[in-house]
Design a protein around this motif. Structure first.
Motif, PDB file in Angstrom:
ATOM      1  N   TYR A   1     116.507  25.340   4.444  1.00  0.00           N
ATOM      2  CA  TYR A   1     117.450  26.042   5.310  1.00  0.00           C
ATOM      3  C   TYR A   1     118.405  25.018   5.908  1.00  0.00           C
ATOM      4  O   TYR A   1     118.145  23.818   5.898  1.00  0.00           O
ATOM      5  N   THR A   2     119.513  25.511   6.406  1.00  0.00           N
ATOM      6  CA  THR A   2     120.568  24.651   6.938  1.00  0.00           C
ATOM      7  C   THR A   2     120.524  24.627   8.463  1.00  0.00           C
ATOM      8  O   THR A   2     119.825  25.439   9.091  1.00  0.00           O
ATOM      9  N   VAL A   3     121.285  23.735   9.052  1.00  0.00           N
ATOM     10  CA  VAL A   3     121.409  23.689  10.510  1.00  0.00           C
ATOM     11  C   VAL A   3     121.954  25.015  11.031  1.00  0.00           C
ATOM     12  O   VAL A   3     121.470  25.545  12.040  1.00  0.00           O
ATOM     13  N   ALA A   4     122.935  25.567  10.339  1.00  0.00           N
ATOM     14  CA  ALA A   4     123.518  26.847  10.772  1.00  0.00           C
ATOM     15  C   ALA A   4     122.468  27.954  10.759  1.00  0.00           C
ATOM     16  O   ALA A   4     122.431  28.801  11.663  1.00  0.00           O
ATOM     17  N   GLN A   5     121.606  27.954   9.759  1.00  0.00           N
ATOM     18  CA  GLN A   5     120.556  28.969   9.696  1.00  0.00           C
ATOM     19  C   GLN A   5     119.517  28.752  10.793  1.00  0.00           C
ATOM     20  O   GLN A   5     118.994  29.712  11.359  1.00  0.00           O
ATOM     21  N   ALA A   6     119.212  27.489  11.100  1.00  0.00           N
ATOM     22  CA  ALA A   6     118.274  27.201  12.192  1.00  0.00           C
ATOM     23  C   ALA A   6     118.822  27.708  13.517  1.00  0.00           C
ATOM     24  O   ALA A   6     118.083  28.281  14.336  1.00  0.00           O
ATOM     25  N   GLU A   7     120.108  27.538  13.731  1.00  0.00           N
ATOM     26  CA  GLU A   7     120.720  27.963  14.994  1.00  0.00           C
ATOM     27  C   GLU A   7     120.679  29.476  15.181  1.00  0.00           C
ATOM     28  O   GLU A   7     120.673  29.969  16.317  1.00  0.00           O
ATOM     29  N   LYS A   8     120.607  30.213  14.076  1.00  0.00           N
ATOM     30  CA  LYS A   8     120.549  31.678  14.178  1.00  0.00           C
ATOM     31  C   LYS A   8     119.209  32.175  14.714  1.00  0.00           C
ATOM     32  O   LYS A   8     119.083  33.349  15.075  1.00  0.00           O
ATOM     33  N   VAL A   9     118.218  31.290  14.766  1.00  0.00           N
ATOM     34  CA  VAL A   9     116.914  31.659  15.325  1.00  0.00           C
ATOM     35  C   VAL A   9     116.985  31.771  16.844  1.00  0.00           C
ATOM     36  O   VAL A   9     116.333  32.633  17.451  1.00  0.00           O
ATOM     37  N   PHE A  10     117.783  30.928  17.472  1.00  0.00           N
ATOM     38  CA  PHE A  10     117.711  30.727  18.919  1.00  0.00           C
ATOM     39  C   PHE A  10     117.949  31.990  19.759  1.00  0.00           C
ATOM     40  O   PHE A  10     117.273  32.184  20.783  1.00  0.00           O
ATOM     41  N   PRO A  11     118.878  32.866  19.379  1.00  0.00           N
ATOM     42  CA  PRO A  11     119.078  34.068  20.204  1.00  0.00           C
ATOM     43  C   PRO A  11     117.864  35.003  20.241  1.00  0.00           C
ATOM     44  O   PRO A  11     117.790  35.883  21.108  1.00  0.00           O
ATOM     45  N   HIS A  12     116.917  34.797  19.346  1.00  0.00           N
ATOM     46  CA  HIS A  12     115.733  35.668  19.302  1.00  0.00           C
ATOM     47  C   HIS A  12     114.649  35.246  20.300  1.00  0.00           C
ATOM     48  O   HIS A  12     113.716  36.009  20.550  1.00  0.00           O
ATOM     49  N   PHE A  13     114.771  34.047  20.871  1.00  0.00           N
ATOM     50  CA  PHE A  13     113.725  33.544  21.767  1.00  0.00           C
ATOM     51  C   PHE A  13     113.686  34.330  23.074  1.00  0.00           C
ATOM     52  O   PHE A  13     114.720  34.646  23.665  1.00  0.00           O
ATOM     53  N   ARG A  14     112.476  34.617  23.551  1.00  0.00           N
ATOM     54  CA  ARG A  14     112.233  35.209  24.859  1.00  0.00           C
ATOM     55  C   ARG A  14     111.151  34.379  25.546  1.00  0.00           C
ATOM     56  O   ARG A  14     110.067  34.192  24.997  1.00  0.00           O
ATOM     57  N   VAL A  15     111.440  33.884  26.735  1.00  0.00           N
ATOM     58  CA  VAL A  15     110.531  32.974  27.437  1.00  0.00           C
ATOM     59  C   VAL A  15     109.490  33.742  28.237  1.00  0.00           C
ATOM     60  O   VAL A  15     109.814  34.727  28.917  1.00  0.00           O
ATOM     61  N   VAL A  16     108.238  33.299  28.137  1.00  0.00           N
ATOM     62  CA  VAL A  16     107.150  33.885  28.921  1.00  0.00           C
ATOM     63  C   VAL A  16     106.507  32.795  29.774  1.00  0.00           C
ATOM     64  O   VAL A  16     106.583  31.608  29.448  1.00  0.00           O
ATOM     65  N   ASN A  17     105.884  33.209  30.858  1.00  0.00           N
ATOM     66  CA  ASN A  17     105.162  32.279  31.718  1.00  0.00           C
ATOM     67  C   ASN A  17     103.673  32.312  31.383  1.00  0.00           C
ATOM     68  O   ASN A  17     103.144  33.369  31.003  1.00  0.00           O
ATOM     69  N   PRO A  18     102.984  31.185  31.543  1.00  0.00           N
ATOM     70  CA  PRO A  18     101.542  31.194  31.303  1.00  0.00           C
ATOM     71  C   PRO A  18     100.842  32.212  32.209  1.00  0.00           C
ATOM     72  O   PRO A  18     101.230  32.395  33.367  1.00  0.00           O
ATOM     73  N   ASN A  19      99.846  32.883  31.639  1.00  0.00           N
ATOM     74  CA  ASN A  19      98.982  33.846  32.343  1.00  0.00           C
ATOM     75  C   ASN A  19      99.699  35.136  32.729  1.00  0.00           C
ATOM     76  O   ASN A  19      99.127  35.974  33.426  1.00  0.00           O
ATOM     77  N   GLU A  20     100.930  35.304  32.302  1.00  0.00           N
ATOM     78  CA  GLU A  20     101.696  36.529  32.568  1.00  0.00           C
ATOM     79  C   GLU A  20     101.370  37.572  31.497  1.00  0.00           C
ATOM     80  O   GLU A  20     101.261  37.242  30.303  1.00  0.00           O
ATOM     81  N   ILE A  21     101.177  38.829  31.901  1.00  0.00           N
ATOM     82  CA  ILE A  21     100.904  39.896  30.936  1.00  0.00           C
ATOM     83  C   ILE A  21     102.229  40.388  30.358  1.00  0.00           C
ATOM     84  O   ILE A  21     103.114  40.831  31.097  1.00  0.00           O
TER      85      ILE A  21
END
Length: 451
Positions: free
Chosen positions: A125-145
Motif C-alpha cells: 500500500y502507499t502513503v496515500a492509502q495509509a492516510e485514508k485510514v486515519f479518519p476512521h479512528f475513534r478514541v476510547v479511554n481505558p475502562n470505559e464501556i
C-alpha cells in the motif's frame, strides 16, 4: 456467535480475529504478516469476507502485526469505525506511514535494480492509502464501556507492552470474550504491569513466549559488556530495534550506563525517524509509562537523533566507534539495513538483537548463525559478532502469561492460544492446564468457532 481466526495463529504476525454476532461483524486487530515468504504473501490475499461488511475494528495496540493491514482493508471497502486508545491511534499513524514509505521505497529499489520477480514491483500500500485510514479512528479511554451496538459492549484495559496497548473485553450474547492483545511484562523497564481479567467465558490469549522464561540477567550489564568489548576492538555496535517502546527502553538503559560512567563517551545515535517521533508521544502520554520528566529530558540530550537520510550516510561512513539504534527490530527493513550493508562484513562489529525474531526474518537467521545475508538483492558475508539480549522483550514470558490468568473468578469455558508459533503455544497449553486446569485450544488459520 461465530469467531474466525483469520490471522495471528500458528505465527506471531498478521493478527486478525473476526467476531460475528446478530448481524454485526467486528474485527479484533488487522495486522500485517511478516517473516516467512508464504506468510508475507498472505498480505496480498483478500479476506474471507468483504471488508465492506465489517462494522468495527477494535485495535489492541499499534504494532504493525496488529494494525498493518488497515490500509488494505480501507482500500478494499471498509467504511466502519476503528476503536483504540489515544496513544494507539498516534502509534498506528506513525507505523502505517512508515510502513507505507518503506514499501514504496523497496518497490522503487526493486524496480530500479530489476531484482523483482514481477515485471513491476508494487508496494502493498502507499502513503496515500495509509492516510485514508486515519479518519476512521475513534478514541476510547481505558475502562470505559463502549456501546458498539444495543447488545454489544467493549471495554479496553491496560495490557502493558507498549504505549496505549490494551486487552479488549467484549460483552455480547450474555457472554464475556476477552482478547488479550500482546501482554506486557510484570517488571517492564518502562511500562506498567498489565491488568488481569476478572471474568471471562472465553479467552483469546497470545502465546509468543509460551515456552520461554525471560532470564534473570541484568540487561544493563550485558549492554555494558558488549559495548565496551566492541569499542576496545575499534568496532561499532548496531542495535536493530523496534521503534515503538523498545528503542526508548534501550535509550533509557544506555543513559543510565552513561550516567554511571560504565560505558565510554562515544556517539550514541538514534536513527529511526519513527522512534524519534515516539519520544514526543512518550512526553505527551506520561500516565502510560514510568519515566519521570527529568529523566526523560536528560536521556534525550545524550543521543544524536537522525531523521534525514543524508545524516544516515554520514554516520555510516564515520569510522569512529559508535552505538547505533535503528529500526527495524527483526531486521526486515528500515535504516538498519543500510548500516548492515556497511558493517555486517566487519569482524569488529557487534550486532545486538534485543527482541523477538520471527520465523523467516533476517534477525532470526542471524540468531541461528547465518553465514551470509541477503539485503536489497545482494548477499553479504556475516563476519560481525551477533549477540542477543533476551531480557528486553516487551512480551510477557510463560510465567507472566500464566499469572495474567490468575485473577479469573471462574474458569473460562475455553482459552484459545493465538499469536504464537505452534511449539510455544502447545507448551503454554500444557502449563495452563497444569496450573489452572483450564481447557486450551490452539486454533488453525481460518478455523471457525461457534461460541
Amino acid at each position: 456467535m461465530k469467531i474466525t481466526c483469520i490471522g495471528g495463529v500458528g505465527t506471531v504476525t498478521g493478527s486478525k480475529t473476526l467476531v460475528e454476532s446478530n448481524g454485526i461483524r467486528i474485527l479484533i486487530d488487522c495486522g500485517q504478516f511478516q517473516g516467512l515468504k508464504p506468510l508475507r504473501e498472505l498480505n496480498w490475499e483478500p479476506l474471507p469476507i468483504l471488508p465492506s461488511t465489517i462494522d468495527f475494528v477494535l485495535l489492541t495496540h499499534g504494532h504493525l502485526d496488529h494494525c498493518g493491514w488497515l490500509p488494505r482493508l480501507v482500500n478494499q471497502g471498509f467504511e466502519g469505525k476503528i476503536y483504540c486508545t489515544s496513544p494507539t491511534k498516534d502509534v498506528a499513524k506513525l507505523i502505517l506511514l512508515d510502513s507505507a514509505k518503506i514499501q514504496e521505497e523497496d518497490a522503487k529499489i526493486a524496480n530500479e535494480g530489476k531484482f523483482s520477480k514481477h515485471e513491476i514491483a508494487e508496494p502493498l500500500y502507499t502513503v496515500a492509502q495509509a492516510e485514508k485510514v486515519f479518519p476512521h479512528f475513534r478514541v476510547v479511554n481505558p475502562n470505559e464501556i463502549i456501546a458498539l451496538d444495543a447488545e454489544i459492549e467493549a471495554i479496553f484495559t491496560n495490557a502493558g507492552h507498549i504505549l496505549g496497548a490494551c486487552t479488549i473485553e467484549l460483552r455480547l450474547e450474555y457472554k464475556v470474550v476477552v482478547f488479550s492483545g500482546d501482554i506486557g511484562r510484570d517488571n517492564d523497564v518502562l511500562m506498567f504491569p498489565p491488568t488481569k481479567p476478572k471474568k471471562a467465558d472465553y479467552v483469546f490469549l497470545e502465546s509468543t513466549y509460551g515456552n520461554r522464561l525471560h532470564p534473570e540477567k541484568d540487561p544493563k550489564e550485558e549492554l555494558e559488556l558488549y559495548i565496551n568489548n566492541t569499542v576496545q576492538n575499534g568496532g561499532t555496535v548496531i542495535i536493530p530495534s523496534f521503534a515503538v517502546e523498545r528503542a526508548q527502553s534501550v535509550m533509557y538503559l544506555l543513559w543510565q550506563l552513561k550516567e554511571e560512567k560504565r560505558i565510554p563517551n562515544i556517539p550514541y545515535i538514534i536513527d529511526t525517524p519513527m522512534g524519534i517521533s515516539m519520544l514526543e508521544l512518550f512526553s505527551n502520554n506520561r500516565k502510560w509509562h514510568r519515566l519521570h520528566e527529568e529523566e526523560f529530558t536528560a536521556m534525550c540530550k545524550m543521543f544524536t537523533m537522525i531523521s534525514d537520510y543524508q545524516e544516515t550516510i554520514e554516520a555510516i561512513y564515520n569510522k569512529q566507534s559508535k552505538v547505533i539504534v535503528a529500526a527495524s527490530g527483526m531486521v526486515t527493513g528500515g535504516r538498519v539495513l543500510s548500516y548492515l550493508e556497511r558493517y555486517i562484513g566487519l569482524s569488529e562489529t557487534t550486532i545486538i538483537l534485543i527482541g523477538y525474531q520471527g520465523e523467516g526474518t533476517r534477525g532470526r537467521k542471524l540468531l541461528e548463525g547465518a553465514k551470509d545475508m541477503k539485503i536489497r538483492g545482494r548477499y553479504y558475508e556475516v563476519k560481525a559478532k551477533v549477540a542477543e539480549i533476551d531480557t528486553l522483550s516487551a512480551h510477557g514470558d510463560q510465567k507472566d502469561l500464566i499469572n495474567w490468568l490468575s485473577d479469573l473468578e471462574e474458569a473460562p469455558k475455553k482459552v484459545f492460544l493465538v499469536h504464537g508459533e505452534n511449539e510455544p503455544a502447545d507448551e503454554l497449553r500444557v502449563k495452563i492446564r497444569e496450573k489452572h486446569g483450564f481447557e486450551c485450544v490452539i486454533p488453525l488459520m481460518g478455523q471457525e468457532f461457534e461460541l
